[in-house]
Structure formats: C-alpha cells, structure tokens
Design a protein around this motif. Structure first.
Motif, short mmCIF file in Angstrom:
data_model
loop_
_atom_site.label_atom_id
_atom_site.label_comp_id
_atom_site.label_asym_id
_atom_site.label_seq_id
_atom_site.Cartn_x
_atom_site.Cartn_y
_atom_site.Cartn_z
N LEU B 62 0.84 -1.21 0.00
CA LEU B 62 0.00 0.00 0.00
C LEU B 62 0.87 1.25 0.00
O LEU B 62 0.49 2.29 -0.55
N SER B 63 2.06 1.16 0.61
CA SER B 63 2.94 2.33 0.64
C SER B 63 3.74 2.44 -0.66
O SER B 63 4.59 3.32 -0.78
N GLY B 64 3.49 1.55 -1.61
CA GLY B 64 4.16 1.64 -2.90
C GLY B 64 5.48 0.89 -2.95
O GLY B 64 6.23 1.03 -3.91
N GLY B 65 5.77 0.09 -1.95
CA GLY B 65 7.03 -0.66 -1.94
C GLY B 65 6.80 -2.14 -2.09
O GLY B 65 5.74 -2.58 -2.53
N GLN B 188 -7.36 2.44 8.45
CA GLN B 188 -8.53 3.22 8.08
C GLN B 188 -8.71 4.47 8.93
O GLN B 188 -9.16 5.50 8.43
N LYS B 189 -8.37 4.38 10.20
CA LYS B 189 -8.80 5.43 11.12
C LYS B 189 -7.67 6.31 11.66
O LYS B 189 -7.95 7.34 12.25
N THR B 190 -6.43 5.89 11.55
CA THR B 190 -5.39 6.71 12.16
C THR B 190 -4.69 7.55 11.09
O THR B 190 -4.68 7.22 9.92
N THR B 191 -4.10 8.64 11.53
CA THR B 191 -3.38 9.53 10.63
C THR B 191 -2.22 8.78 9.97
O THR B 191 -2.01 8.89 8.76
N ALA B 192 -1.49 8.03 10.81
CA ALA B 192 -0.34 7.30 10.27
C ALA B 192 -0.77 6.36 9.16
O ALA B 192 -0.12 6.25 8.12
N GLY B 193 -1.92 5.68 9.37
CA GLY B 193 -2.41 4.74 8.37
C GLY B 193 -2.78 5.44 7.08
O GLY B 193 -2.46 4.98 5.98
N ARG B 194 -3.45 6.58 7.20
CA ARG B 194 -3.85 7.31 5.98
C ARG B 194 -2.62 7.85 5.26
O ARG B 194 -2.61 7.98 4.03
N ARG B 195 -1.57 8.19 6.03
CA ARG B 195 -0.35 8.67 5.40
C ARG B 195 0.26 7.60 4.50
O ARG B 195 0.83 7.89 3.45
N VAL B 196 0.14 6.32 4.95
CA VAL B 196 0.68 5.23 4.14
C VAL B 196 0.01 5.23 2.76
O VAL B 196 0.67 5.12 1.73
N TYR B 197 -1.33 5.39 2.76
CA TYR B 197 -2.05 5.44 1.48
C TYR B 197 -1.56 6.61 0.63
O TYR B 197 -1.34 6.48 -0.57
N ALA B 198 -1.40 7.77 1.29
CA ALA B 198 -1.00 8.97 0.54
C ALA B 198 0.36 8.77 -0.10
O ALA B 198 0.57 9.11 -1.27
N VAL B 199 1.30 8.20 0.67
CA VAL B 199 2.65 7.98 0.14
C VAL B 199 2.60 7.00 -1.02
O VAL B 199 3.28 7.16 -2.03
N GLY B 200 1.77 5.96 -0.87
CA GLY B 200 1.71 4.95 -1.92
C GLY B 200 1.05 5.45 -3.18
O GLY B 200 1.43 5.09 -4.30
N GLU B 201 0.04 6.31 -3.02
CA GLU B 201 -0.69 6.81 -4.18
C GLU B 201 0.18 7.74 -5.02
O GLU B 201 0.29 7.59 -6.24
N ASN B 202 0.83 8.69 -4.36
CA ASN B 202 1.68 9.64 -5.09
C ASN B 202 2.66 10.27 -4.12
O ASN B 202 2.29 11.13 -3.32
N GLU B 203 3.90 9.82 -4.21
CA GLU B 203 4.89 10.23 -3.22
C GLU B 203 5.14 11.73 -3.28
O GLU B 203 5.25 12.42 -2.27
N GLN B 204 5.21 12.23 -4.53
CA GLN B 204 5.51 13.65 -4.72
C GLN B 204 4.41 14.52 -4.10
O GLN B 204 4.68 15.49 -3.38
#
Lengths: 366, 327
Positions: B62-65, B188-204
């Motif tokens: 999910l983090s793109g790795g 689903q519910k924590t900031t850290a978890g949502r950050r993983v999605y954000a990094v995986g979707e588009n790092e830049q």
C-alpha cells in the motif's frame, strides 16, 4: 602465485583504464571489488590461483570454477540487462529456467525410435529436438511476459509475478511431478563438457554476450532500448516502435533464461521443477545492478553485468574454498548488495563527500 | 457521476469476496462436510502465519514498496527461538528477542529505503539473503522444540472452545484475528495509516502536502518486520520446530494474497481486510485440491497464478476506466 599476480595486475590496469575512459567508467566499481577479492585470496590462500591441466586436456582450478559457474548468472544477466534498460524487470526467469529444463528432459527421455526421421541419427535428432523445445517454451514464456507488459501495459514486476508463481507448477505439469533424470551424452555435454580446454558453459555465456553486445551496440537497437527506458512516450513520438522493442527485450530475456535452464538441467543430468534456478532471478538482477545498469532504465552496460556475475561467483567460490557452508554465502552476498547499492546512491555519496569535505576543512582550520 | 451507485474502488474487493464465496460454494456443493466448522477452523489455523505475514506485506505494498524478506525472516525467527529454547532459555523470552530482532531488521531496511532512496526491491532482496544466511549460521538443520513449558501452555491453555464438539480457536488464530482488527483500524482510522495510502498513491504529492514521507516509509518497513517476526513466532508454535529451510518463497504467497485481495501493486489502492480474503482464497484452493484427492498439488500454483492474472487484468481495467473518467 605467478598467475594470480598477473591476473591481479591486469585487473588493476583495467580498473585504471576504466577510471580514465568515459566508456568504461561503470566497470570501475565491480572490477575494483573483484581485484580486492582476488588480492585477499593471493595473500591468504595462494592455492586459489592454481590452475592445472587434466590428462584429458581440461583446465581446472578455482578460477576455472568461477568462469564455469558464473555463466548461468551471466547469461540471465545479459537478458535482464536489456529488460531493465527499458525500465522493466523480469522476476520469472528462475521459473522459466525450470520450464525449459523440464521440457528438454521430457523430450530427451522419449523412446529413441520416435526420432528416427529422414535417416538421421536418432540420438542427434533427439538432442536437437530437446534443445529446440526447451528454448521454444522459454521464448514463448518471454513472449507472454512481453505481451502482458508491453501489450497490455501492466507493470513489469506484477506481470512477471504471474509466471513466477505459476511457472514451477507448469514445469511440474510437464515432468508430471517427478524429477526426470537422463543420461544423454550430447545433452549433458552442454553443462559438463569442455571445448578448447575451457568449460563449454563459459563459451556459451561469452558468445551470447558478444552477439548481444554487437546487436545492441553496432546497430541502433541499443540506442532505441535506452531511449525507451528514458522516456517511452517521447520515444514513440520520435518514431521508435516502443512496444515492439520492449516486447523483443522480453523475448531475448526468455531465450537467455531458456539457455540457462538447459545448462542447469544438463549439469545435474536431471530436471528438478522445484529447485532448478531457484533465486537465480535475484542473482541476475543483482549482477545487472552491480554492473551499473539502473533499475529505472535508460542506460545499460552488458560488460558491467558480466563483471557483476563474475563478482558474485567469486564471492561464492571464495567461501567454498574457505570451507564455509554454502548456505551461509547468502550473508556476504547481502552485504555486497547493500554496499554496492549504497555506493550507487546519490544521497549516500553526497553525505559521504560532505563528511570528507568537513573533515578536510577542519584540518585546514587547525 | 452519481449514476454508479457502487463506487468503482470497491469492485476489486467485492470481486475478492465473490471469488472466496464461489470457491467455498464449489467445495460445499461437491464434498460433504466441506462447509463444516472444523474445515473452516482448520483453514484458519493452517494459514494464520501466512495471514500475519500478509498483513505486513499488504502494508508495504500500500505504501508503494515491496518486501521480499518475509519468508527469510520467518525462518530466521523460527530457528532463533528453537535454538534459544534448546539452550534452556525461556521460550517466551526467546520470542520477545526474536520479535525485537525482526522489528529492528525491518527498521534497518526502512532506513536504507527511505533515507538513502534505494529501491525497495533490492534492499529487501539483500535483506532476504541476509536473514536466510543468518538462519543457516544459527543452525544448518531443523531443531525441534519438545516439551517446552511455555509452548505447551500456549498450546493447551490459550484457546477458546467453539461450538460444543471439542473444536477450538487456537492461540495463533486469535493472534492473527486480533492483529487483523488492529491493522484494519490502523489503516482506516489513524493519521499514520492514511499517510501510508497517501505515500503509496503519489509520493511527490504527499511530500508537497507536508506528509513526512521518509518517516512514514521507515514506519511501514518497521511494522512489516514486526509482522514477519510475529508470523515466524506463529509458525514456530504451529510446527513446534525451527528450520532454516522453512518458508522459501513465502513472500510471493504473501504478495499474491495481497493481489488477490484486491490491492494494486503500484500502491495506494486496496484494503487491509482484502489480505484476509486473499489468504483464505489461497488456503481454500489447497483444501479443495486436498478434498478432491486426484488432482496433483502443482495445480495449486497454476491456479494461484491464473487468479493473480485475473485480478491484475481487472485492476488494470479499473485504473484505465477511472483515468478516462477523470479526464
């Protein structure tokens, strides 16, 4: 001792030349590492360099072992280099090796009467059919990977994952789940024979290297491949048949995997669908990266990949010569991977040079 | 675009559940007792360690790795625990040590990937070689754990009776389910978890939004190392032995489970709960082939490969469709 000193001197000279010329800069690091490894051997284990001639006219010794056993990785790395140059990757080569070995073994153990065609020697026909079938399935596997990646536009790592997972199942399907053993003198020559005192596998690897190097560097093909790796869309607008060329690199890679698969199964005279070529895809990728080819594509160095394959095998053979358990070899291999990657990482280099500069500045201050 | 009532991003997950139900229904129709609770609990028990490993693998994907070191870390923790337990160390302490070692190992990988921008594929490949080789350094052969008091307590006491026919939910099953719930809530519910999605979707884009990309990546690989080590502990309890040869190629099963669970391998798209169904589908195929009896085991690999292919094609189609809609 004399041979060892000579080889190291030649290698050191090569490193020096590579550092000077812009064409060979990528060879500097792998060759330096190779020289250092051999130097360590020269000091601590001079017997490493003994090369003797048997009564049959073959050379043997640790150096010949390195040449012999590095050829599988080298052959895989040749194909992998082209694939990675287009920005792709192929993690299925180990499974493809198993498929091609299984196919060749299945054909060679068929009853010889079936090969009595056109009045030719059945043994020779059987050998030809076995090699041809093995290579054909491997090329078909490469074409399949090419279809998924360049035809359907699926991410290469994901697309080749399919064949990596399913490939060993297919190989077992071909061998019917058994380990097929064979005793064909012609087929076992591929992996065990010698030609002009050197192992036959070495000849295969370096001939393949020469052919692919000529094909890519003396025609525009290499340039096209690099241009696709740099920017596929731009290349297509420039009139390069990007899809077809990407497809071609996967097919060449499949062919290389087929050759390596034949060598492995011929070497042990059997086709083991579960273990043939296990983890060799990783070695091939490693050799390619050590050789300076970038994983993101855009530039490739076939000679670097050959040096990378030699380096990996030298580490392994050194460990064997020092009575280290073969399984533990993974640890130094891992360290080599990380160190080489770090040396190639821009961030690490910047940090390192900053530290050196700071040190120098402090000395000046003092 | 309100015409589509069912959001397109749920399609892969729905397909996973559908495949699971389909395979399950296929089994129930063809074999007596396939639908029994015993078979289902067995399925859960046999795949708990894979499930735990798949949670880590899913997070990394999910983090793109990608994490190739999973199987080797499982083997390493297994051998470490078995060796220490054999030397008379308390098995619980050995497990804690192994867990710490695995987590540290994951953190190191994360630092190399995030701080030095090395490709995850190569770093975790090196990690795989390292962990596998180290487990051979500890022992070259399988070590059994016989009559260890801690493991016996875990085996005999830490279980919940299910139904009234002597069926039980074992410790490692509960461990898996608990970890799954935690992981789902975390993603689903924590900031850290949502950050993983954000990094995986588009790092830049994530960097520009002010998300600490490097720190998120280090966290992801650290948690993945933790999951791998925990999977190693579960596997050790499951088999009651450690073997440096264990779990060769398990990382590919974990990745396949994530893909079949509807996760996009390029990162950012997928649900943690998908890995649960992915693992169950992998397990069900094996159970089905076992029930059938006359199909050879290698069909498992071919079917799994075909399933991976189907899901990849579906993901590709959805990505293309949603791209077209965006334009």
């Amino acid at each position: 001792m004399l041979i060892g000193g000579f080889i190291i001197a030649v290698l050191a000279g090569l490193v020096f030349l590579c550092g000077k010329s812009s064409h060979g800069r990528h060879l500097r690091w792998p060759l330096t590492a190779l020289t250092l490894l051999l130097l360590i051997n020269l000091i601590f284990k001079p017997g490493f360099f003994t090369v003797e001639m048997t009564s049959d006219g073959y050379l043997y010794g640790s150096l010949i072992d390195i040449l012999n056993h590095s050829s599988k990785t080298a052959i895989l790395a040749i194909g992998m280099t082209l694939v990675m140059a287009t920005g792709g990757i192929d993690i299925s080569v180990g499974s493809v090796m198993a498929i091609s070995g299984a196919m060749a073994a299945t054909v060679i153990v068929m009853p010889k009467e079936r090969f009595a065609l056109w009045g030719l020697d059945p043994a020779a026909v059987a050998f030809g059919a076995a090699v041809l079938c093995g290579l054909l399935v491997a090329v078909a596997a490469g074409a399949w990977n090419g279809f998924l990646t360049s035809g359907c536009g699926i991410q290469p790592m994901v697309a080749t994952l399919v064949l990596m997972v399913a490939g060993r199942g297919i190989a077992q399907l071909i061998t019917d789940g058994t380990i097929i053993t064979f005793d064909d003198p012609l087929l076992s020559f591929i992996g065990n024979g010698h030609l002009l005192t050197l192992p036959f596998t070495t000849w295969i690897a370096w001939t393949l290297f020469a052919i692919v190097a000529l094909l890519t560097r003396k025609t525009a093909l290499g340039l096209f491949v690099e241009s696709i790796g740099n920017n596929e869309t731009a290349s297509r607008y420039a009139g390069i048949e990007a899809r077809g060329i990407k497809w071609l690199t996967y097919i060449i890679n499949g062919f290389c995997a087929g050759v390596a698969g034949l060598i492995v199964s011929s070497n042990i005279k059997c086709a083991d669908a579960n273990h043939a070529g296990l983890y060799l895809e990783l070695d091939a990728i490693l050799a390619t990266v050590i050789g300076g080819t970038s994983m993101s594509g855009g530039r490739f160095y076939l000679s670097g990949s050959m040096a990378g394959a030699l380096l990996i095998q030298t580490v392994a053979t050194m460990m064997y010569a020092n009575d280290v358990n073969p399984a533990v070899i993974a640890v130094p291999k891992a360290l080599v991977v990380i160190v080489v990657c770090l040396l190639q990482s821009d961030v690490f280099r910047q940090k390192l040079s900053r530290r050196f500069h700071r040190g120098a500045a402090q000395e000046v201050d003092a | 675009m309100k015409r589509l009532r069912f959001p397109v991003r749920y399609v892969p997950f729905a397909a996973t559940v559908a495949v699971f139900l389909l395979v399950y229904a296929l089994g129930i129709c063809n074999f007596r007792n396939f639908g029994s609770l015993r078979v289902f609990l067995g399925l859960l028990h046999d795949n708990a360690y894979l499930g735990i490993a798949a949670i880590g693998a899913e997070m990394v994907i999910l983090s793109g790795g990608i994490d190739l070191s999973v199987g080797a870390v499982i083997a390493f923790t297994g051998v470490l625990i078995a060796k220490l337990a054999g030397c008379g160390v308390n098995a619980g302490a050995a497990m804690a040590l192994a867990l710490a070692a695995g987590t540290l190992f994951g953190a190191l990988q994360g630092v190399l990937i995030a701080r030095y921008r090395l490709p995850p594929f190569l770093v975790t490949l090196g990690g795989m070689f390292f962990a596998r080789g180290s487990s051979y350094m500890i022992s070259e052969e399988a070590i059994g754990i016989l009559n260890n008091p801690v493991i016996m307590v875990i085996e005999d006491r830490l279980q919940i009776a299910v139904g009234n026919r002597g069926l039980t939910l074992e410790f490692i099953d509960m461990l898996y389910l608990a970890l799954l719930v935690i992981a789902v809530v975390f993603m689903q519910k924590t900031t850290a978890g949502r950050r993983v999605y954000a990094v995986g979707e588009n790092e830049q884009a994530a960097t520009l939004m002010g998300i600490p990309v490097a720190r998120t990546k280090v966290m992801v690989y650290t948690l993945a190392g933790f999951c791998s080590a925990l999977a190693g502990i579960a596997f050790t309890i499951y088999l009651k032995s450690g073997n440096p040869l264990n779990c060769i190629g398990l990382e590919m099963d974990a990745i396949a489970a994530a893909v079949i669970g509807g996760t996009l391998l390029t990162g950012g798209v997928g649900y943690m709960i998908g890995s649960f169904f992915g693992v169950l589908v992998l397990g069900l195929i094996q159970v089905l082939i076992m029930f059938q009896g006359n199909i050879n085991s290698w069909w498992t690999r071919i079917i799994v490969g075909a399933l991976v292919l189907v899901f990849i094609f579906m993901q590709n189609l959805i990505t293309q469709l949603s791209n077209r809609r965006r334009i």
